[in-house]
Design a protein around this motif. Structure first.
Motif, PDB file in Angstrom:
ATOM      1  N   PRO A 151      -0.148   3.414  -3.749  1.00 37.02           N
ATOM      2  CA  PRO A 151      -1.416   3.854  -3.154  1.00 37.02           C
ATOM      3  C   PRO A 151      -2.579   3.772  -4.153  1.00 37.02           C
ATOM      4  N   THR A 204      -6.303   1.511  -0.445  1.00 36.68           N
ATOM      5  CA  THR A 204      -5.294   1.836   0.568  1.00 36.68           C
ATOM      6  C   THR A 204      -5.927   2.575   1.735  1.00 36.68           C
ATOM      7  N   THR A 205      -6.834   3.486   1.450  1.00 36.28           N
ATOM      8  CA  THR A 205      -7.502   4.261   2.495  1.00 36.28           C
ATOM      9  C   THR A 205      -8.282   3.344   3.436  1.00 36.28           C
ATOM     10  N   TRP A 235      -7.376   3.519  -4.016  1.00 33.16           N
ATOM     11  CA  TRP A 235      -8.548   3.784  -3.172  1.00 33.16           C
ATOM     12  C   TRP A 235      -8.663   2.758  -2.046  1.00 33.16           C
ATOM     13  N   ASP A 267       0.824  -1.211   0.000  1.00 30.63           N
ATOM     14  CA  ASP A 267       0.000   0.000   0.000  1.00 30.63           C
ATOM     15  C   ASP A 267       0.857   1.258   0.000  1.00 30.63           C
ATOM     16  N   THR A 284      -5.784   1.242   5.483  1.00 33.90           N
ATOM     17  CA  THR A 284      -5.132   2.083   6.486  1.00 33.90           C
ATOM     18  C   THR A 284      -6.069   2.295   7.673  1.00 33.90           C
TER      19      THR A 284
END
Length: 96
Positions: A56, A60-61, A58, A52, A64
């Protein structure tokens, strides 16, 4: 089964705890390396985090956010509580 027939305990290369051979995962190119299940899950999660960071996207968010939630649970010790702890540890195995 005699003691001579029982497999000798071996150590996880990550956490250095002793395990029976059948409890370890061996690496294909390096069969001398044995990793226990808990460490294998941790390594998978760290590898996912590294991917990630390098690429990066979408998703990844979302991942995270899951990682931050996991860190909060661990910081509060919820994963060690008698009733909710086993559930949280089981859920942890299925998240990135």
């Amino acid at each position: 089964m005699t003691s001579a027939d029982e497999p000798a305990p071996t150590r996880c290369w990550c956490c250095d705890r002793e395990y029976d051979e059948r409890e370890l995962v061996r690496l294909g190119a390096h069969p001398e390396v044995g990793i226990c299940g808990a460490c294998a899950v941790d390594i998978r999660q760290r590898a996912s985090q590294r991917q990630d960071e390098l690429r990066p996207a979408w998703g990844t968010t979302v991942r995270t956010g899951v990682r931050r939630l996991r860190e909060g649970v661990i910081a509060r010790g919820w994963h060690q509580r008698p009733l909710i702890g086993p559930i949280l540890r089981r859920i942890n195995r299925h998240f990135p």
